[in-house]
Design a protein around this motif. Sequence first.
Motif, short mmCIF file in Angstrom:
data_model
loop_
_atom_site.label_atom_id
_atom_site.label_comp_id
_atom_site.label_asym_id
_atom_site.label_seq_id
_atom_site.Cartn_x
_atom_site.Cartn_y
_atom_site.Cartn_z
N SER A 95 0.52 -1.01 -0.22
CA SER A 95 -0.17 -0.41 -0.26
C SER A 95 0.60 1.37 0.37
CB SER A 95 -0.52 0.10 1.36
OG SER A 95 -1.68 -1.19 1.09
N PHE A 96 1.60 0.92 0.86
CA PHE A 96 3.38 3.11 1.02
C PHE A 96 3.39 2.84 -0.65
CE2 PHE A 96 6.63 4.34 1.82
CZ PHE A 96 6.45 5.79 2.21
N GLY A 97 3.87 1.60 -1.26
CA GLY A 97 4.71 2.15 -2.71
C GLY A 97 3.88 1.99 -3.40
N MET A 98 2.25 1.66 -3.36
CA MET A 98 1.24 1.47 -4.63
C MET A 98 0.67 3.53 -3.73
SD MET A 98 -2.23 0.53 -4.83
CE MET A 98 -3.32 1.26 -6.27
N ALA A 99 0.87 4.11 -2.75
CA ALA A 99 0.90 5.40 -2.66
C ALA A 99 1.25 6.73 -3.26
CB ALA A 99 0.37 5.44 -0.79
N MET A 100 2.78 5.86 -2.94
CA MET A 100 3.66 7.08 -3.15
C MET A 100 4.12 6.87 -4.70
SD MET A 100 6.03 8.47 -0.48
CE MET A 100 6.81 8.70 -0.76
N THR A 101 3.82 6.01 -5.35
CA THR A 101 4.08 5.94 -6.43
C THR A 101 2.63 6.83 -7.55
OG1 THR A 101 4.96 3.86 -6.00
CG2 THR A 101 4.01 4.09 -8.65
N ILE A 102 1.61 6.52 -6.87
CA ILE A 102 0.34 7.02 -7.50
C ILE A 102 0.58 8.18 -7.47
CG2 ILE A 102 -1.89 7.50 -7.01
CD1 ILE A 102 -2.54 4.82 -7.04
N ALA A 103 1.24 8.82 -5.93
CA ALA A 103 1.30 10.52 -5.96
C ALA A 103 2.35 11.39 -6.61
CB ALA A 103 1.46 10.84 -3.96
N VAL A 104 3.42 10.56 -6.29
CA VAL A 104 5.17 10.68 -7.29
C VAL A 104 4.29 11.21 -8.67
CG1 VAL A 104 7.26 10.65 -7.78
CG2 VAL A 104 6.00 10.58 -5.70
N GLY A 105 4.32 9.65 -8.73
CA GLY A 105 3.67 10.10 -10.34
C GLY A 105 3.03 11.04 -10.86
N LYS A 106 2.07 11.48 -10.38
CA LYS A 106 0.69 12.24 -10.69
C LYS A 106 1.03 13.77 -10.81
CE LYS A 106 -4.19 9.69 -9.39
NZ LYS A 106 -4.37 10.65 -10.55
N ILE A 107 1.98 14.12 -9.56
CA ILE A 107 2.86 15.22 -10.04
C ILE A 107 3.47 15.70 -10.48
CG2 ILE A 107 4.62 16.61 -8.38
CD1 ILE A 107 3.48 15.26 -5.65
N VAL A 108 4.73 14.38 -11.65
CA VAL A 108 5.12 14.46 -12.11
C VAL A 108 4.66 14.64 -13.55
CG1 VAL A 108 7.46 13.65 -13.10
CG2 VAL A 108 7.21 13.51 -11.00
N ILE A 109 3.45 13.64 -13.71
CA ILE A 109 3.40 13.40 -14.94
C ILE A 109 2.75 14.59 -14.90
CG2 ILE A 109 1.73 12.24 -16.70
CD1 ILE A 109 2.35 10.06 -15.93
N SER A 110 1.60 15.40 -14.10
CA SER A 110 0.82 16.55 -14.54
C SER A 110 1.20 17.78 -14.28
CB SER A 110 -0.01 16.88 -13.10
OG SER A 110 -0.52 15.61 -13.38
N ALA A 111 2.50 18.03 -13.58
CA ALA A 111 3.40 19.14 -13.83
C ALA A 111 3.88 19.41 -15.13
CB ALA A 111 4.46 19.28 -12.91
N LEU A 112 4.23 18.29 -15.62
CA LEU A 112 5.11 18.20 -16.98
C LEU A 112 3.88 18.54 -19.08
CD1 LEU A 112 7.66 15.18 -17.08
CD2 LEU A 112 8.27 17.75 -16.94
N SER A 113 3.09 18.02 -18.05
CA SER A 113 1.84 18.32 -18.89
C SER A 113 1.72 19.29 -19.02
CB SER A 113 0.55 16.91 -18.53
OG SER A 113 0.48 17.19 -17.88
N ALA A 114 1.33 19.89 -17.85
CA ALA A 114 0.95 21.98 -17.58
C ALA A 114 1.82 22.83 -18.36
CB ALA A 114 0.13 22.04 -16.70
#
Length: 278
Positions: free
Chosen positions: A78-97
């Motif tokens: 769960s921790f690995g999943m939550a960290m990956t989702i949180a960091v992944g969303k921020i990186v992809i969203s920041a770059l796409s924006a």
Amino acid sequence: MNKKPDYLAHAVLLLGMLLFIFPIWVTFAGATQSAGAINRGDISLLPNLSHLGIFVRAFSFGSGLTGSAPVWHMLLVSFGMAMTIAVGKIVISALSAFAIAFFRFPFRMAAFWLIFITLMLPIVVRIIPTYSVMSDLHLINTFPGLTLPLIASATATLLFRQIYLAVPDELVEAAKLDGAGPMRFFWDVLLPVSRANVAALFVIEFVYGWNQYLWPLLITTKGNMDTVVFGIVQMITGDQLIPWNLVMATTILALLPPVIVVVAMQRWFVAGLTEVDK
């Protein structure tokens, strides 16, 4: 002149706090009592402090199903999943924006509106196509299959875009005169400007990833890929007698990581939400 305290507002806030805390307190108190007492409905609201060792025992507790993982392993997944989702969303969203806000390329606004339209689609509508894609890529029962479909976020992309559009044109021109390339401008200017918003998004997305149930239910069939939320559901749906004290102890353990993240980042979280309102 000092204003009189609003007793009604304080009373409503106190009532709301009690409504949220009471079920958690009952779970904590129930974890320290015997499973037999809980099955009979004899749950005391006062915890038995001599039985606090139940939380240590809960780490090695599993759902009882064949191939199921212990709670400590579920917490790690769960921790690995939550960290990956949180960091992944921020990186992809920041770059796409960043691309949408500062680059001029064909169909730029079409790409923006396609991202925006995804907000109107419920998650359940995308479940079957997403599962089909993961199956074709042979990512069933894998950690990438558990996390990759959840790391894109239209909401976060729109939020970052609004932040970037507020950056003055003079700052962009000054960065160009200093010889800063696109990625250096992104790293040295845009990220510091949106730091509070990144922190707020991290907290929200971490809790979102931690609480996932439907997607892990569909994408995983092996016990070593169970998240703690999915594991708790398995514990209470088995055919055998349910050890409710261990289940309640596991529930309290599952609450701790997101609570720690929220408390540790509370200041930045509030600042990020305040800046978004502005």
